[in-house]
Design a protein around this motif. Structure first.
Motif, PDB file in Angstrom:
ATOM      1  N   VAL A   1      47.420  26.279  31.096  1.00  0.00           N
ATOM      2  CA  VAL A   1      47.436  26.536  32.539  1.00  0.00           C
ATOM      3  C   VAL A   1      47.311  28.033  32.812  1.00  0.00           C
ATOM      4  N   LYS A   2      48.016  28.830  32.045  1.00  0.00           N
ATOM      5  CA  LYS A   2      47.995  30.273  32.248  1.00  0.00           C
ATOM      6  C   LYS A   2      46.593  30.839  32.035  1.00  0.00           C
ATOM      7  N   ALA A   3      45.926  30.367  30.991  1.00  0.00           N
ATOM      8  CA  ALA A   3      44.557  30.814  30.723  1.00  0.00           C
ATOM      9  C   ALA A   3      43.617  30.371  31.837  1.00  0.00           C
ATOM     10  N   PHE A   4      43.818  29.148  32.320  1.00  0.00           N
ATOM     11  CA  PHE A   4      43.004  28.630  33.427  1.00  0.00           C
ATOM     12  C   PHE A   4      43.183  29.480  34.680  1.00  0.00           C
ATOM     13  N   GLN A   5      44.409  29.830  34.974  1.00  0.00           N
ATOM     14  CA  GLN A   5      44.706  30.635  36.165  1.00  0.00           C
ATOM     15  C   GLN A   5      44.047  32.017  36.077  1.00  0.00           C
ATOM     16  N   LYS A   6      44.035  32.578  34.887  1.00  0.00           N
ATOM     17  CA  LYS A   6      43.380  33.875  34.710  1.00  0.00           C
ATOM     18  C   LYS A   6      41.886  33.761  34.978  1.00  0.00           C
ATOM     19  N   ARG A   7      41.273  32.688  34.473  1.00  0.00           N
ATOM     20  CA  ARG A   7      39.834  32.496  34.668  1.00  0.00           C
ATOM     21  C   ARG A   7      39.500  32.305  36.141  1.00  0.00           C
ATOM     22  N   LYS A   8      40.392  31.649  36.875  1.00  0.00           N
ATOM     23  CA  LYS A   8      40.152  31.362  38.292  1.00  0.00           C
ATOM     24  C   LYS A   8      40.716  32.446  39.207  1.00  0.00           C
ATOM     25  N   LYS A   9      41.152  33.568  38.590  1.00  0.00           N
ATOM     26  CA  LYS A   9      41.691  34.697  39.359  1.00  0.00           C
ATOM     27  C   LYS A   9      42.900  34.297  40.218  1.00  0.00           C
ATOM     28  N   LEU A  10      43.712  33.436  39.635  1.00  0.00           N
ATOM     29  CA  LEU A  10      44.978  33.063  40.250  1.00  0.00           C
ATOM     30  C   LEU A  10      46.110  33.802  39.543  1.00  0.00           C
ATOM     31  N   LYS A  11      47.259  33.842  40.154  1.00  0.00           N
ATOM     32  CA  LYS A  11      48.410  34.459  39.517  1.00  0.00           C
ATOM     33  C   LYS A  11      48.776  33.657  38.274  1.00  0.00           C
ATOM     34  N   ALA A  12      48.718  34.294  37.120  1.00  0.00           N
ATOM     35  CA  ALA A  12      48.893  33.590  35.844  1.00  0.00           C
ATOM     36  C   ALA A  12      50.378  33.391  35.536  1.00  0.00           C
ATOM     37  N   THR A  13      50.943  32.351  36.075  1.00  0.00           N
ATOM     38  CA  THR A  13      52.369  32.050  35.876  1.00  0.00           C
ATOM     39  C   THR A  13      52.591  30.974  34.826  1.00  0.00           C
ATOM     40  N   GLY A  14      51.562  30.186  34.542  1.00  0.00           N
ATOM     41  CA  GLY A  14      51.740  29.048  33.652  1.00  0.00           C
ATOM     42  C   GLY A  14      52.395  27.870  34.344  1.00  0.00           C
ATOM     43  N   VAL A  15      52.625  27.991  35.652  1.00  0.00           N
ATOM     44  CA  VAL A  15      53.207  26.926  36.478  1.00  0.00           C
ATOM     45  C   VAL A  15      52.117  26.379  37.388  1.00  0.00           C
ATOM     46  N   VAL A  16      51.982  25.066  37.444  1.00  0.00           N
ATOM     47  CA  VAL A  16      50.977  24.459  38.315  1.00  0.00           C
ATOM     48  C   VAL A  16      51.547  24.344  39.725  1.00  0.00           C
ATOM     49  N   ASP A  17      50.982  25.155  40.622  1.00  0.00           N
ATOM     50  CA  ASP A  17      51.321  25.033  42.032  1.00  0.00           C
ATOM     51  C   ASP A  17      50.159  24.346  42.751  1.00  0.00           C
ATOM     52  N   LYS A  18      50.238  24.268  44.059  1.00  0.00           N
ATOM     53  CA  LYS A  18      49.207  23.563  44.827  1.00  0.00           C
ATOM     54  C   LYS A  18      47.824  24.196  44.660  1.00  0.00           C
ATOM     55  N   LYS A  19      47.757  25.533  44.660  1.00  0.00           N
ATOM     56  CA  LYS A  19      46.472  26.210  44.517  1.00  0.00           C
ATOM     57  C   LYS A  19      45.837  25.911  43.162  1.00  0.00           C
ATOM     58  N   THR A  20      46.649  25.978  42.122  1.00  0.00           N
ATOM     59  CA  THR A  20      46.142  25.677  40.772  1.00  0.00           C
ATOM     60  C   THR A  20      45.676  24.231  40.690  1.00  0.00           C
ATOM     61  N   TRP A  21      46.468  23.345  41.249  1.00  0.00           N
ATOM     62  CA  TRP A  21      46.145  21.905  41.266  1.00  0.00           C
ATOM     63  C   TRP A  21      44.775  21.664  41.884  1.00  0.00           C
ATOM     64  N   MET A  22      44.543  22.268  43.022  1.00  0.00           N
ATOM     65  CA  MET A  22      43.278  22.054  43.727  1.00  0.00           C
ATOM     66  C   MET A  22      42.107  22.747  43.025  1.00  0.00           C
TER      67      MET A  22
END
Length: 423
Positions: free
Chosen positions: A237-258
């Protein structure tokens, strides 16, 4: 008196003078002259309108041609319809007769409609006829199925007639008391189940259930029957968030989910499904038990998914299956819930259901259809729950499907005890 107007109600009779005062010709003396009154048009007390009365003088008297005879205008108006005061609220146990007494004036054989508010409009359910008198009382019996809804609104309507104007009564709220309800010391059957745990929860290490399963599938990791949010999930999840320019927390929030392509609605609904209630205020104890069991049977063949309590076909573990069956029967085992079940530390909600003091403990030898059977693991702690069907069989979710099995399965014959939901 040259002219006079009298207003009366349609149920009244005009009272006209029987004599007139007349002045004798060439004199200042008045005498009384008998008079008969004739109306134009012919008077009908039950017909609203204006009637002009003129007197007819006896032929014993000669009337001067220039004399002006008096006239009386009778204006008949419809009477104001009245109905005895109604209660604002009625409470009655379902499957019983319900009636309401009313008194109406003017009556004179007029119809009275009993109406129910349905789908945004008032619908006439029954029509009664008043007796042929000025004021009349009647007992209005409600339809035999009045109790099929928890709460309903009713009113009386009397159409306009020649005797009186129309009348619409105030609304009566009818609250239906359940035909069957558990004794007060046990879990109470509800009309509606509203989750007090939100399904819009973030996914962290330790979480389980359908939302975690969906994330793990996205990264092609984990076990579909035992989905857990592990440290591996967190790294992905953390790596995915970095790729999508999201805050890399490793926690799936609504933004990451979508960003993963999942729908916004599924974020809050996927882990918070509640089976529709299959009972109503008229349901019997047997109806509640069968609602519970029929709902559980809809899950036959559904995958066992740890921490899940989804729709049939989505996935449910043993506790998740029991929760949905209880919801369908109008029972909320809160604080146990389908949402909490997916959170760390609540995998074995069967243990918390067993601890619920509002469920009656019964001897194993006294078990009945619809009872809950609890099993313990080798450590002695409860790790499984099933619904007893009768005939020595249970329906349960156990790796890897929802199935019907003998109550004493050879792999798991350590029965802790039995709890009764409906008493």
């Amino acid at each position: 008196m040259k002219q006079q107007t009298i207003i009366i109600g349609s149920e009244d009779t005009p009272h006209l003078p029987g004599e007139l005062k007349a002045l004798l010709e060439g004199s200042s003396e008045f005498i009384s002259v008998s008079a008969l009154w004739k109306s134009q048009p012919d008077f009908a007390a039950d017909r609203a309108g204006t009637y002009v009365y003129t007197p007819e003088i006896s032929s014993d008297y000669q009337i001067d041609a220039a004399a002006v005879l008096p006239s009386i205008r009778i204006k008949v108006i419809k009477a104001n319809t009245t109905l005895s005061q109604l209660p604002g609220t009625l409470k009655k146990k379902s499957r019983q007769t319900l009636s309401q007494g009313i008194t109406v004036s003017p009556a004179y054989g007029r119809p009275v409609q009993l109406q129910m508010y349905q789908n945004g409009q008032w619908v006439t359910k029954k029509t009664f006829t008043l007796s042929n008198s000025k004021s009349a009382s009647l007992t209005a019996d409600f339809p035999n199925d009045w109790w099929k809804v928890t709460s309903s609104a009713w009113r009386f309507f009397i159409p306009e007639s020649k005797e009186g104007n129309a009348l619409t009564s105030s609304s009566i709220t009818v609250n239906t008391l359940r035909y069957y309800q558990n004794p007060s010391k046990y879990i109470q059957i509800q009309d509606k189940i509203t989750l007090r745990h939100s399904g819009a929860y973030k996914l962290k290490v330790g979480y389980m259930g359908l939302k975690v399963q969906k994330v793990n599938r996205y990264f092609r990791i984990g076990n579909k029957y035992w989905p857990r949010y592990t440290s591996q999930t967190k790294r992905k999840v953390k790596a995915f968030q970095k790729r999508k320019k999201l805050k890399a927390t490793g926690v799936v929030d609504k933004k990451t989910w979508m960003k993963m392509g999942f729908s916004e609605s599924s974020w809050s609904s996927l882990g918070a499904y509640v089976s529709p209630i299959k009972v109503n205020p008229s349901s019997t104890k047997k109806d509640h038990i069968e609602a519970m069991i029929s709902t559980a049977k809809k899950y036959l063949g559904t995958n066992y998914v740890v921490g899940a309590s989804g729709k049939p076909g989505q996935g449910a573990d043993c506790s998740g299956l029991v929760m949905q069956a209880l919801y369908a029967a109008g029972v909320d085992p809160y604080p146990v819930s389908c949402v909490r079940h997916s959170k760390p530390g609540y995998e074995f909600e069967s243990r918390n259901i067993w601890k619920n003091k509002k469920l009656k403990t019964v001897p194993y030898t006294k078990k009945q259809r619809g009872d809950l059977i609890f099993y313990r693991g080798r450590s002695g702690a409860i790790n499984h729950i099933a619904i007893y069907l009768g005939g020595g069989k249970v329906i349960e979710s156990w790796p890897n499907k929802v199935v019907i099995r003998p109550v004493k399965n050879s792999r798991r014959n350590r029965i802790k005890g039995v709890k009764r939901v409906f008493n």
